[in-house]
Design an enzyme around this catalytic site. Structure first.
Site, PDB file in Angstrom:
ATOM      1  N   LEU A 127     -22.094  66.184  -8.948  1.00  0.00           N
ATOM      2  CA  LEU A 127     -21.510  65.129  -9.780  1.00  0.00           C
ATOM      3  C   LEU A 127     -20.002  65.084  -9.560  1.00  0.00           C
ATOM      4  O   LEU A 127     -19.385  64.013  -9.567  1.00  0.00           O
ATOM      5  CB  LEU A 127     -21.819  65.399 -11.252  1.00  0.00           C
ATOM      6  CG  LEU A 127     -21.261  64.407 -12.265  1.00  0.00           C
ATOM      7  CD1 LEU A 127     -21.912  63.037 -12.088  1.00  0.00           C
ATOM      8  CD2 LEU A 127     -21.471  64.916 -13.689  1.00  0.00           C
ATOM      9  N   ILE A 132     -12.186  75.138  -7.355  1.00  0.00           N
ATOM     10  CA  ILE A 132     -12.803  76.431  -7.657  1.00  0.00           C
ATOM     11  C   ILE A 132     -14.324  76.324  -7.768  1.00  0.00           C
ATOM     12  O   ILE A 132     -15.054  77.239  -7.405  1.00  0.00           O
ATOM     13  CB  ILE A 132     -12.239  77.002  -8.981  1.00  0.00           C
ATOM     14  CG1 ILE A 132     -10.725  77.162  -8.876  1.00  0.00           C
ATOM     15  CG2 ILE A 132     -12.885  78.328  -9.331  1.00  0.00           C
ATOM     16  CD1 ILE A 132     -10.290  78.158  -7.848  1.00  0.00           C
ATOM     17  N   ALA A 133     -14.812  75.213  -8.288  1.00  0.00           N
ATOM     18  CA  ALA A 133     -16.251  75.071  -8.564  1.00  0.00           C
ATOM     19  C   ALA A 133     -16.674  73.625  -8.399  1.00  0.00           C
ATOM     20  O   ALA A 133     -15.841  72.732  -8.216  1.00  0.00           O
ATOM     21  CB  ALA A 133     -16.550  75.551  -9.980  1.00  0.00           C
ATOM     22  N   GLN A 134     -17.987  73.395  -8.461  1.00  0.00           N
ATOM     23  CA  GLN A 134     -18.521  72.046  -8.508  1.00  0.00           C
ATOM     24  C   GLN A 134     -19.652  72.002  -9.519  1.00  0.00           C
ATOM     25  O   GLN A 134     -20.189  73.036  -9.908  1.00  0.00           O
ATOM     26  CB  GLN A 134     -18.996  71.571  -7.138  1.00  0.00           C
ATOM     27  CG  GLN A 134     -20.175  72.321  -6.554  1.00  0.00           C
ATOM     28  CD  GLN A 134     -20.436  71.908  -5.103  1.00  0.00           C
ATOM     29  OE1 GLN A 134     -19.506  71.667  -4.319  1.00  0.00           O
ATOM     30  NE2 GLN A 134     -21.704  71.836  -4.725  1.00  0.00           N
ATOM     31  N   ASP A 291      -5.106  72.674 -19.858  1.00  0.00           N
ATOM     32  CA  ASP A 291      -5.313  72.024 -18.559  1.00  0.00           C
ATOM     33  C   ASP A 291      -5.830  70.601 -18.768  1.00  0.00           C
ATOM     34  O   ASP A 291      -6.777  70.168 -18.116  1.00  0.00           O
ATOM     35  CB  ASP A 291      -6.304  72.842 -17.725  1.00  0.00           C
ATOM     36  CG  ASP A 291      -6.223  72.522 -16.236  1.00  0.00           C
ATOM     37  OD1 ASP A 291      -5.189  71.991 -15.804  1.00  0.00           O
ATOM     38  OD2 ASP A 291      -7.193  72.793 -15.514  1.00  0.00           O
TER      39      ASP A 291
END
Length: 545
Positions: A127, A132-134, A291
Protein backbone atom coordinates in the site's frame (compact mmCIF):
# COMPACT_ATOMS: atom_id res chain seq x y z
CA UNK A 1 30.46 -4.78 2.50
CA UNK A 2 31.57 -1.66 4.37
CA UNK A 3 34.40 -0.92 1.89
CA UNK A 4 32.11 -1.51 -1.09
CA UNK A 5 29.46 0.76 0.41
CA UNK A 6 32.11 3.38 1.14
CA UNK A 7 33.15 3.34 -2.53
CA UNK A 8 29.49 3.75 -3.62
CA UNK A 9 29.06 6.73 -1.31
CA UNK A 10 32.33 8.37 -2.41
CA UNK A 11 31.42 7.76 -6.05
CA UNK A 12 27.99 9.37 -5.57
CA UNK A 13 29.45 12.35 -3.73
CA UNK A 14 32.02 12.94 -6.47
CA UNK A 15 29.49 12.49 -9.28
CA UNK A 16 27.44 15.26 -7.67
CA UNK A 17 30.47 17.41 -6.94
CA UNK A 18 30.02 17.42 -3.17
CA UNK A 19 33.78 17.51 -2.69
CA UNK A 20 33.36 21.26 -3.31
CA UNK A 21 32.03 21.51 0.24
CA UNK A 22 35.57 20.91 1.50
CA UNK A 23 37.57 24.17 1.55
CA UNK A 24 40.57 24.02 -0.77
CA UNK A 25 43.08 25.25 1.83
CA UNK A 26 42.02 22.82 4.56
CA UNK A 27 41.21 19.74 2.52
CA UNK A 28 42.90 16.79 4.25
CA UNK A 29 45.66 15.00 2.34
CA UNK A 30 43.70 11.73 2.21
CA UNK A 31 40.80 13.53 0.49
CA UNK A 32 43.16 15.06 -2.08
CA UNK A 33 44.66 11.64 -2.78
CA UNK A 34 41.18 10.11 -3.14
CA UNK A 35 40.15 12.88 -5.53
CA UNK A 36 43.28 12.36 -7.65
CA UNK A 37 43.01 8.55 -7.57
CA UNK A 38 39.37 8.59 -8.69
CA UNK A 39 40.00 11.04 -11.52
CA UNK A 40 37.35 9.41 -13.73
CA UNK A 41 34.58 10.33 -11.28
CA UNK A 42 33.66 13.86 -12.23
CA UNK A 43 30.85 16.23 -11.31
CA UNK A 44 28.03 15.45 -13.74
CA UNK A 45 25.71 18.17 -12.44
CA UNK A 46 27.77 21.35 -12.64
CA UNK A 47 24.78 23.37 -13.77
CA UNK A 48 22.91 22.66 -10.50
CA UNK A 49 23.41 24.62 -7.26
CA UNK A 50 25.31 22.77 -4.54
CA UNK A 51 22.22 22.51 -2.28
CA UNK A 52 20.24 20.70 -4.98
CA UNK A 53 23.17 18.42 -5.76
CA UNK A 54 23.34 17.48 -2.06
CA UNK A 55 19.65 16.53 -2.09
CA UNK A 56 20.00 14.52 -5.32
CA UNK A 57 23.00 12.64 -3.90
CA UNK A 58 21.00 11.78 -0.76
CA UNK A 59 18.18 10.41 -2.91
CA UNK A 60 20.62 8.35 -5.00
CA UNK A 61 22.15 6.73 -1.91
CA UNK A 62 18.88 5.10 -0.91
CA UNK A 63 16.52 4.72 2.07
CA UNK A 64 18.94 5.26 4.97
CA UNK A 65 20.33 8.47 3.55
CA UNK A 66 16.87 9.67 2.53
CA UNK A 67 15.69 9.21 6.11
CA UNK A 68 18.77 11.07 7.30
CA UNK A 69 18.02 13.90 4.88
CA UNK A 70 14.45 14.13 6.15
CA UNK A 71 15.67 14.38 9.72
CA UNK A 72 18.35 16.88 8.74
CA UNK A 73 15.77 19.05 6.95
CA UNK A 74 14.11 19.76 10.32
CA UNK A 75 17.35 21.20 11.76
CA UNK A 76 16.91 24.63 10.26
CA UNK A 77 18.98 26.00 13.13
CA UNK A 78 22.00 24.22 11.60
CA UNK A 79 21.42 24.60 7.84
CA UNK A 80 21.25 27.42 5.36
CA UNK A 81 17.68 28.23 4.21
CA UNK A 82 18.50 26.99 0.69
CA UNK A 83 19.76 23.60 1.86
CA UNK A 84 16.89 23.15 4.31
CA UNK A 85 14.37 23.89 1.53
CA UNK A 86 15.99 21.33 -0.78
CA UNK A 87 16.07 18.58 1.86
CA UNK A 88 12.44 19.26 2.72
CA UNK A 89 11.57 17.94 -0.76
CA UNK A 90 12.71 14.41 0.07
CA UNK A 91 9.74 12.08 -0.27
CA UNK A 92 8.72 8.97 1.65
CA UNK A 93 8.01 7.00 -1.50
CA UNK A 94 10.90 4.54 -1.73
CA UNK A 95 11.25 1.55 -4.02
CA UNK A 96 9.42 -1.40 -2.42
CA UNK A 97 10.86 -4.84 -1.79
CA UNK A 98 9.14 -8.03 -2.96
CA UNK A 99 5.67 -8.58 -1.46
CA UNK A 100 6.08 -12.34 -1.18
CA UNK A 101 9.24 -11.77 0.81
CA UNK A 102 7.27 -9.45 3.09
CA UNK A 103 4.66 -12.20 3.58
CA UNK A 104 7.40 -14.68 4.46
CA UNK A 105 8.75 -12.28 7.12
CA UNK A 106 5.25 -11.93 8.63
CA UNK A 107 4.70 -15.71 8.73
CA UNK A 108 8.12 -16.23 10.25
CA UNK A 109 7.28 -13.73 13.01
CA UNK A 110 3.81 -14.99 14.00
CA UNK A 111 3.80 -18.55 12.71
CA UNK A 112 2.03 -19.95 9.64
CA UNK A 113 -0.91 -21.41 11.59
CA UNK A 114 -1.68 -18.12 13.34
CA UNK A 115 -1.34 -16.15 10.11
CA UNK A 116 -3.65 -18.46 8.14
CA UNK A 117 -6.18 -18.53 10.97
CA UNK A 118 -6.54 -14.76 11.37
CA UNK A 119 -5.48 -13.09 8.09
CA UNK A 120 -7.00 -13.46 4.64
CA UNK A 121 -6.87 -11.46 1.41
CA UNK A 122 -3.23 -10.48 1.94
CA UNK A 123 -2.19 -8.09 -0.85
CA UNK A 124 1.38 -8.68 -1.99
CA UNK A 125 1.45 -5.23 -3.61
CA UNK A 126 2.47 -2.71 -0.92
CA UNK A 127 0.00 0.00 0.00
CA UNK A 128 2.95 2.29 0.76
CA UNK A 129 6.70 1.97 1.00
CA UNK A 130 9.04 4.04 3.16
CA UNK A 131 12.72 4.01 3.98
CA UNK A 132 12.53 1.66 6.96
CA UNK A 133 9.39 -0.41 6.30
CA UNK A 134 6.45 -0.97 3.98
CA UNK A 135 2.80 -1.79 4.61
CA UNK A 136 0.44 -4.36 3.06
CA UNK A 137 -3.31 -4.66 3.36
CA UNK A 138 -5.17 -7.73 4.64
CA UNK A 139 -8.40 -8.74 6.36
CA UNK A 140 -8.29 -9.68 10.03
CA UNK A 141 -10.66 -12.54 10.98
CA UNK A 142 -11.67 -13.11 14.58
CA UNK A 143 -14.12 -15.52 16.22
CA UNK A 144 -15.69 -18.81 15.20
CA UNK A 145 -17.35 -19.45 11.84
CA UNK A 146 -20.79 -18.78 13.32
CA UNK A 147 -19.83 -15.40 14.84
CA UNK A 148 -16.96 -14.40 12.65
CA UNK A 149 -15.89 -10.75 12.71
CA UNK A 150 -13.77 -9.19 10.01
CA UNK A 151 -11.79 -5.97 9.93
CA UNK A 152 -9.57 -4.39 7.31
CA UNK A 153 -6.02 -4.03 8.59
CA UNK A 154 -2.58 -3.02 7.41
CA UNK A 155 0.54 -5.00 8.26
CA UNK A 156 3.78 -3.07 8.60
CA UNK A 157 6.99 -4.97 7.85
CA UNK A 158 10.57 -3.86 8.48
CA UNK A 159 12.76 -4.13 5.38
CA UNK A 160 14.91 -7.29 5.36
CA UNK A 161 18.57 -6.81 6.37
CA UNK A 162 17.91 -3.10 6.83
CA UNK A 163 19.57 -3.07 10.26
CA UNK A 164 22.87 -4.29 8.81
CA UNK A 165 22.66 -1.71 6.02
CA UNK A 166 21.86 1.04 8.52
CA UNK A 167 24.79 0.13 10.77
CA UNK A 168 27.19 0.12 7.83
CA UNK A 169 25.90 3.46 6.56
CA UNK A 170 26.00 4.98 10.06
CA UNK A 171 29.69 4.10 10.39
CA UNK A 172 30.40 5.77 7.07
CA UNK A 173 28.28 8.78 8.07
CA UNK A 174 30.26 9.09 11.28
CA UNK A 175 33.53 9.05 9.33
CA UNK A 176 32.35 11.82 7.00
CA UNK A 177 30.90 13.79 9.92
CA UNK A 178 34.27 13.65 11.70
CA UNK A 179 36.02 14.96 8.57
CA UNK A 180 33.48 17.77 8.14
CA UNK A 181 33.76 18.69 11.81
CA UNK A 182 37.53 18.87 11.59
CA UNK A 183 38.16 20.48 8.20
CA UNK A 184 34.98 22.38 7.20
CA UNK A 185 34.89 26.02 8.30
CA UNK A 186 31.34 25.67 9.62
CA UNK A 187 31.99 22.25 11.16
CA UNK A 188 31.91 23.31 14.79
CA UNK A 189 28.67 25.23 14.38
CA UNK A 190 26.95 22.44 12.44
CA UNK A 191 28.12 19.76 14.91
CA UNK A 192 27.82 16.93 12.34
CA UNK A 193 29.05 14.23 14.73
CA UNK A 194 26.29 15.08 17.22
CA UNK A 195 23.72 15.16 14.41
CA UNK A 196 24.72 11.67 13.25
CA UNK A 197 24.55 10.43 16.87
CA UNK A 198 21.04 11.88 17.16
CA UNK A 199 20.06 10.19 13.90
CA UNK A 200 21.46 6.85 15.12
CA UNK A 201 19.18 6.95 18.16
CA UNK A 202 16.14 7.98 16.13
CA UNK A 203 16.52 5.37 13.42
CA UNK A 204 17.38 2.61 15.92
CA UNK A 205 14.14 3.33 17.77
CA UNK A 206 12.20 3.14 14.50
CA UNK A 207 13.57 -0.33 13.79
CA UNK A 208 11.70 -1.70 16.83
CA UNK A 209 7.99 -1.98 15.96
CA UNK A 210 7.18 -3.06 19.53
CA UNK A 211 8.21 0.44 20.60
CA UNK A 212 5.94 1.93 17.93
CA UNK A 213 3.12 -0.36 19.08
CA UNK A 214 3.41 0.95 22.64
CA UNK A 215 3.54 4.56 21.40
CA UNK A 216 0.42 4.11 19.24
CA UNK A 217 -1.53 2.52 22.10
CA UNK A 218 -0.62 5.41 24.42
CA UNK A 219 -1.53 8.10 21.89
CA UNK A 220 -4.82 6.35 21.12
CA UNK A 221 -5.63 6.21 24.83
CA UNK A 222 -4.83 9.90 25.30
CA UNK A 223 -7.37 10.94 22.64
CA UNK A 224 -9.94 8.17 22.99
CA UNK A 225 -12.74 10.62 23.90
CA UNK A 226 -11.47 13.53 21.82
CA UNK A 227 -12.66 14.57 18.36
CA UNK A 228 -9.50 16.41 17.33
CA UNK A 229 -7.18 13.42 16.78
CA UNK A 230 -7.61 9.74 16.00
CA UNK A 231 -4.83 7.13 16.19
CA UNK A 232 -5.65 3.74 14.56
CA UNK A 233 -6.23 0.76 16.83
CA UNK A 234 -3.31 -1.62 17.14
CA UNK A 235 -3.65 -5.40 17.38
CA UNK A 236 -0.86 -5.80 19.91
CA UNK A 237 -1.20 -9.62 20.07
CA UNK A 238 0.11 -9.73 16.47
CA UNK A 239 2.92 -7.20 16.90
CA UNK A 240 6.60 -8.13 16.96
CA UNK A 241 9.94 -6.37 16.66
CA UNK A 242 9.72 -6.42 12.85
CA UNK A 243 5.96 -6.81 12.22
CA UNK A 244 3.01 -4.66 13.33
CA UNK A 245 -0.74 -5.06 12.65
CA UNK A 246 -3.15 -2.13 12.94
CA UNK A 247 -6.56 -0.97 11.81
CA UNK A 248 -6.73 0.35 8.27
CA UNK A 249 -7.91 3.94 8.06
CA UNK A 250 -9.43 5.86 5.16
CA UNK A 251 -8.75 9.53 5.01
CA UNK A 252 -7.61 12.37 2.78
CA UNK A 253 -3.91 13.17 2.86
CA UNK A 254 -3.47 16.45 4.69
CA UNK A 255 -1.37 17.70 1.78
CA UNK A 256 -4.16 17.10 -0.75
CA UNK A 257 -5.63 20.59 -0.46
CA UNK A 258 -7.68 20.27 -3.66
CA UNK A 259 -9.52 17.18 -2.43
CA UNK A 260 -10.12 18.70 1.01
CA UNK A 261 -11.67 21.74 -0.68
CA UNK A 262 -13.74 19.51 -2.98
CA UNK A 263 -15.13 17.76 0.10
CA UNK A 264 -16.04 21.14 1.61
CA UNK A 265 -13.85 20.65 4.70
CA UNK A 266 -13.87 23.51 7.20
CA UNK A 267 -10.21 24.43 6.68
CA UNK A 268 -10.04 27.05 9.42
CA UNK A 269 -11.34 24.62 12.03
CA UNK A 270 -9.03 21.88 10.73
CA UNK A 271 -5.98 24.18 10.99
CA UNK A 272 -6.92 25.36 14.47
CA UNK A 273 -7.46 21.77 15.59
CA UNK A 274 -3.97 20.95 14.36
CA UNK A 275 -2.62 23.59 16.76
CA UNK A 276 -4.83 22.21 19.53
CA UNK A 277 -3.53 18.68 18.86
CA UNK A 278 0.06 19.83 19.25
CA UNK A 279 -0.37 21.80 22.46
CA UNK A 280 -2.63 19.17 24.01
CA UNK A 281 -0.05 16.46 23.41
CA UNK A 282 2.79 18.59 24.74
CA UNK A 283 1.23 20.29 27.77
CA UNK A 284 -1.61 18.00 28.81
CA UNK A 285 -0.08 14.60 28.06
CA UNK A 286 3.69 15.28 27.95
CA UNK A 287 3.73 12.73 25.13
CA UNK A 288 3.68 13.96 21.54
CA UNK A 289 3.90 12.47 18.06
CA UNK A 290 7.20 13.88 16.80
CA UNK A 291 7.00 12.87 13.12
CA UNK A 292 3.82 14.57 11.89
CA UNK A 293 4.92 15.32 8.35
CA UNK A 294 2.29 15.22 5.55
CA UNK A 295 2.94 11.54 4.82
CA UNK A 296 1.90 10.57 8.34
CA UNK A 297 -1.21 12.77 8.71
CA UNK A 298 -4.66 12.29 7.20
CA UNK A 299 -8.05 13.92 7.61
CA UNK A 300 -11.33 12.17 8.40
CA UNK A 301 -13.79 14.28 6.39
CA UNK A 302 -16.89 12.14 7.05
CA UNK A 303 -18.43 15.31 8.49
CA UNK A 304 -16.68 18.10 6.54
CA UNK A 305 -17.69 20.72 9.12
CA UNK A 306 -16.31 18.61 11.97
CA UNK A 307 -13.03 17.21 10.59
CA UNK A 308 -10.66 15.01 12.61
CA UNK A 309 -6.91 14.60 12.27
CA UNK A 310 -5.61 11.03 11.86
CA UNK A 311 -1.99 10.26 12.80
CA UNK A 312 -0.08 7.13 11.81
CA UNK A 313 3.56 5.99 12.13
CA UNK A 314 4.17 6.62 15.83
CA UNK A 315 7.76 5.41 15.82
CA UNK A 316 9.13 8.77 17.01
CA UNK A 317 7.57 10.42 20.06
CA UNK A 318 8.79 13.14 22.38
CA UNK A 319 8.28 13.69 26.09
CA UNK A 320 8.71 16.67 28.41
CA UNK A 321 9.10 16.62 32.17
CA UNK A 322 7.11 18.91 34.43
CA UNK A 323 9.87 21.51 34.72
CA UNK A 324 10.44 21.68 30.94
CA UNK A 325 6.71 22.07 30.32
CA UNK A 326 6.37 24.88 32.83
CA UNK A 327 9.37 26.84 31.57
CA UNK A 328 8.38 26.30 27.94
CA UNK A 329 4.80 27.48 28.52
CA UNK A 330 6.00 30.53 30.47
CA UNK A 331 8.47 31.27 27.67
CA UNK A 332 5.71 31.18 25.08
CA UNK A 333 3.43 33.44 27.15
CA UNK A 334 6.31 35.85 27.79
CA UNK A 335 6.94 35.97 24.04
CA UNK A 336 3.28 36.68 23.38
CA UNK A 337 3.59 39.62 25.79
CA UNK A 338 7.04 40.64 24.44
CA UNK A 339 8.53 40.31 27.92
CA UNK A 340 12.09 39.51 26.82
CA UNK A 341 13.59 39.96 30.28
CA UNK A 342 11.40 37.17 31.59
CA UNK A 343 12.34 34.97 28.63
CA UNK A 344 16.02 35.48 29.43
CA UNK A 345 15.52 34.88 33.15
CA UNK A 346 13.51 31.70 32.49
CA UNK A 347 16.34 30.29 30.38
CA UNK A 348 18.79 30.86 33.21
CA UNK A 349 16.40 29.50 35.88
CA UNK A 350 15.71 26.37 33.85
CA UNK A 351 19.40 25.62 33.42
CA UNK A 352 19.14 25.80 29.63
CA UNK A 353 21.94 28.39 29.67
CA UNK A 354 24.78 28.62 32.24
CA UNK A 355 23.95 30.20 35.60
CA UNK A 356 26.61 32.90 35.10
CA UNK A 357 24.91 34.20 31.93
CA UNK A 358 24.22 37.93 32.01
CA UNK A 359 20.43 38.20 31.93
CA UNK A 360 20.62 41.78 30.61
CA UNK A 361 22.90 40.81 27.71
CA UNK A 362 20.77 37.78 26.92
CA UNK A 363 17.62 39.90 27.00
CA UNK A 364 19.18 42.39 24.56
CA UNK A 365 20.15 39.58 22.16
CA UNK A 366 16.62 38.14 22.22
CA UNK A 367 15.09 41.58 21.71
CA UNK A 368 17.39 42.22 18.73
CA UNK A 369 16.22 39.01 17.03
CA UNK A 370 12.53 39.19 17.87
CA UNK A 371 11.48 42.85 17.71
CA UNK A 372 11.71 43.04 13.91
CA UNK A 373 9.50 39.95 13.71
CA UNK A 374 6.80 41.55 15.84
CA UNK A 375 6.59 44.50 13.46
CA UNK A 376 4.68 42.18 11.13
CA UNK A 377 0.99 41.32 11.55
CA UNK A 378 0.63 38.36 13.91
CA UNK A 379 -0.90 36.20 11.19
CA UNK A 380 2.31 36.56 9.14
CA UNK A 381 4.67 35.54 11.94
CA UNK A 382 6.01 32.00 11.95
CA UNK A 383 5.75 30.69 15.48
CA UNK A 384 8.14 27.85 14.65
CA UNK A 385 10.69 30.27 13.19
CA UNK A 386 10.55 32.35 16.37
CA UNK A 387 11.38 29.22 18.33
CA UNK A 388 14.28 28.47 15.97
CA UNK A 389 15.58 32.04 16.39
CA UNK A 390 15.29 31.73 20.15
CA UNK A 391 17.35 28.53 20.21
CA UNK A 392 19.93 30.04 17.84
CA UNK A 393 20.30 33.08 20.08
CA UNK A 394 20.50 30.94 23.21
CA UNK A 395 23.21 28.82 21.60
CA UNK A 396 25.42 31.91 21.34
CA UNK A 397 25.23 31.97 25.12
CA UNK A 398 26.37 28.32 25.37
CA UNK A 399 22.91 26.82 25.59
CA UNK A 400 23.09 23.05 25.44
CA UNK A 401 20.54 21.76 22.95
CA UNK A 402 18.00 19.57 24.73
CA UNK A 403 16.98 16.54 22.58
CA UNK A 404 13.35 16.82 23.69
CA UNK A 405 13.31 20.48 22.60
CA UNK A 406 14.74 19.61 19.17
CA UNK A 407 11.90 17.11 18.65
CA UNK A 408 9.39 19.68 19.86
CA UNK A 409 10.80 22.34 17.53
CA UNK A 410 10.62 19.91 14.60
CA UNK A 411 7.02 18.96 15.42
CA UNK A 412 5.94 22.58 15.82
CA UNK A 413 7.44 23.44 12.43
CA UNK A 414 5.52 20.53 10.87
CA UNK A 415 2.24 21.51 12.52
CA UNK A 416 2.54 25.18 11.71
CA UNK A 417 3.49 24.39 8.11
CA UNK A 418 0.49 22.12 7.72
CA UNK A 419 -1.80 24.64 9.40
CA UNK A 420 -0.78 27.50 7.15
CA UNK A 421 -1.01 25.25 4.10
CA UNK A 422 -4.60 24.41 5.03
CA UNK A 423 -5.58 27.92 6.10
CA UNK A 424 -3.03 30.65 5.15
CA UNK A 425 -4.74 33.17 7.45
CA UNK A 426 -4.06 30.96 10.48
CA UNK A 427 -2.98 33.11 13.42
CA UNK A 428 -1.14 30.51 15.45
CA UNK A 429 -0.34 33.05 18.16
CA UNK A 430 -3.99 33.88 18.68
CA UNK A 431 -4.94 30.20 18.68
CA UNK A 432 -2.20 29.10 21.08
CA UNK A 433 -2.10 31.99 23.58
CA UNK A 434 -5.38 31.22 25.45
CA UNK A 435 -4.43 27.55 25.67
CA UNK A 436 -1.02 28.33 27.16
CA UNK A 437 -2.27 31.00 29.54
CA UNK A 438 -4.91 28.63 30.87
CA UNK A 439 -2.32 25.88 31.30
CA UNK A 440 0.04 28.18 33.24
CA UNK A 441 -2.84 29.23 35.53
CA UNK A 442 -3.60 25.56 36.19
CA UNK A 443 0.01 24.99 37.26
CA UNK A 444 0.18 27.93 39.70
CA UNK A 445 -2.15 29.67 42.15
CA UNK A 446 -5.19 28.41 44.13
CA UNK A 447 -6.44 26.14 41.35
CA UNK A 448 -3.07 24.39 41.11
CA UNK A 449 -3.01 23.97 44.91
CA UNK A 450 -6.53 22.50 44.88
CA UNK A 451 -5.58 20.07 42.06
CA UNK A 452 -2.45 19.02 43.94
CA UNK A 453 -4.45 18.30 47.09
CA UNK A 454 -7.07 16.41 45.05
CA UNK A 455 -4.41 14.31 43.30
CA UNK A 456 -2.68 13.42 46.59
CA UNK A 457 -5.86 12.82 48.60
CA UNK A 458 -6.02 9.05 47.89
CA UNK A 459 -2.42 8.66 49.07
CA UNK A 460 -3.05 10.73 52.20
CA UNK A 461 -6.25 8.79 52.94
CA UNK A 462 -4.31 5.53 52.70
CA UNK A 463 -1.64 6.78 55.11
CA UNK A 464 -4.03 8.49 57.58
CA UNK A 465 -4.72 5.34 59.72
CA UNK A 466 -0.97 4.87 60.09
CA UNK A 467 -0.44 8.45 61.28
CA UNK A 468 -0.61 7.78 65.10
CA UNK A 469 1.95 4.97 64.79
CA UNK A 470 4.17 7.11 62.58
CA UNK A 471 4.02 9.98 65.13
CA UNK A 472 4.77 7.58 68.03
CA UNK A 473 7.69 6.03 66.12
CA UNK A 474 9.03 9.49 65.30
CA UNK A 475 8.81 10.68 68.91
CA UNK A 476 10.33 7.43 70.19
CA UNK A 477 13.12 7.71 67.68
CA UNK A 478 13.62 11.33 68.73
CA UNK A 479 13.77 10.38 72.41
CA UNK A 480 16.21 7.55 71.72
CA UNK A 481 18.25 9.86 69.56
CA UNK A 482 18.33 12.47 72.35
CA UNK A 483 19.50 9.87 74.91
CA UNK A 484 22.14 8.65 72.49
CA UNK A 485 23.32 12.21 71.96
CA UNK A 486 23.51 12.79 75.76
CA UNK A 487 25.55 9.60 76.25
CA UNK A 488 27.88 10.57 73.42
CA UNK A 489 28.27 14.08 74.88
CA UNK A 490 29.17 12.65 78.32
CA UNK A 491 31.73 10.36 76.73
CA UNK A 492 33.23 13.25 74.83
CA UNK A 493 33.40 15.39 77.98
CA UNK A 494 35.10 12.55 79.90
CA UNK A 495 37.55 12.02 77.05
CA UNK A 496 38.26 15.75 76.93
CA UNK A 497 38.96 15.78 80.69
CA UNK A 498 41.40 12.88 80.34
CA UNK A 499 43.15 14.65 77.48
CA UNK A 500 43.45 17.78 79.61
CA UNK A 501 44.96 15.82 82.54
CA UNK A 502 47.38 14.03 80.23
CA UNK A 503 48.49 17.35 78.77
CA UNK A 504 49.02 18.85 82.26
CA UNK A 505 51.17 15.95 83.45
CA UNK A 506 53.16 16.04 80.23
CA UNK A 507 53.91 19.76 80.52
CA UNK A 508 54.87 19.45 84.19
CA UNK A 509 57.09 16.42 83.47
CA UNK A 510 58.79 18.19 80.60
CA UNK A 511 59.48 21.21 82.83
CA UNK A 512 61.08 19.07 85.53
CA UNK A 513 63.09 17.11 82.97
CA UNK A 514 64.49 20.27 81.37
CA UNK A 515 65.29 21.67 84.83
CA UNK A 516 67.16 18.47 85.71
CA UNK A 517 69.29 18.77 82.56
CA UNK A 518 70.12 22.39 83.27
CA UNK A 519 71.19 21.55 86.86
CA UNK A 520 73.20 18.47 85.90
CA UNK A 521 76.67 19.70 86.91
CA UNK A 522 79.31 18.12 89.12
CA UNK A 523 78.24 20.03 92.21
CA UNK A 524 74.53 19.82 91.56
CA UNK A 525 74.05 16.13 90.68
CA UNK A 526 71.88 15.39 93.67
CA UNK A 527 69.49 18.22 92.86
CA UNK A 528 69.24 17.20 89.20
CA UNK A 529 68.44 13.62 90.17
CA UNK A 530 65.79 14.88 92.58
CA UNK A 531 64.12 16.69 89.67
CA UNK A 532 64.51 13.84 87.20
CA UNK A 533 62.67 11.26 89.30
CA UNK A 534 59.41 13.35 89.60
CA UNK A 535 59.63 14.05 85.85
CA UNK A 536 59.69 10.32 85.04
CA UNK A 537 56.77 9.81 87.42
CA UNK A 538 54.72 12.51 85.63
CA UNK A 539 55.50 10.98 82.21
CA UNK A 540 54.25 7.65 83.50
CA UNK A 541 51.00 9.18 84.74
CA UNK A 542 50.49 10.95 81.43
CA UNK A 543 50.88 7.70 79.50
CA UNK A 544 48.53 5.90 81.87
CA UNK A 545 45.86 8.56 81.45
Amino acid sequence: MRSRRLYQIVKTFLNYGLDELLPAKKTPLIAKIARFSLFWLRNKHKNQPIERRFRLAIEALGPVFIKFGQMLSTRRDLLSPELAAELAQLQDQVEAFDGEQAKAIIIDAMGEELFNQHFIDFDSTPLASASIAQVHTATYVNGSNAEQQQQEVVIKVIRPKIERIINADLKVMHTFASLVSRFYSQGKRLRPVEVVAEYRKTITDELDLLRETANAIQLNRNFVDDKVLYVPEVHSEFCYKNVMVMERIYGIGVGDIAELNNQGVNMQLLAERGVEVFFTQVFRDSFFHADMHPGNVFVDATDPQDPTWIAIDCGIVGTLNKEDKRYLAENFVAFFNRDYHKVAQLHVDSGWVPANTSVDEFEFAIRTVCEPIFEKPLAEISFGQVLVNLFNTARRFNMEVQPQLVLLQKTLLYIEGLGRQLYPQLDLWKTAKPFLEDWVKQQMGPKALFNSVKDNLPFWSEKLPELPNLVYDYLKMGKESALAQQTLLAQLQQQQQKQHQRLTYSIFAATLFIGAILLHTDDQTVMSVSLLLPALLCFGLAIKK
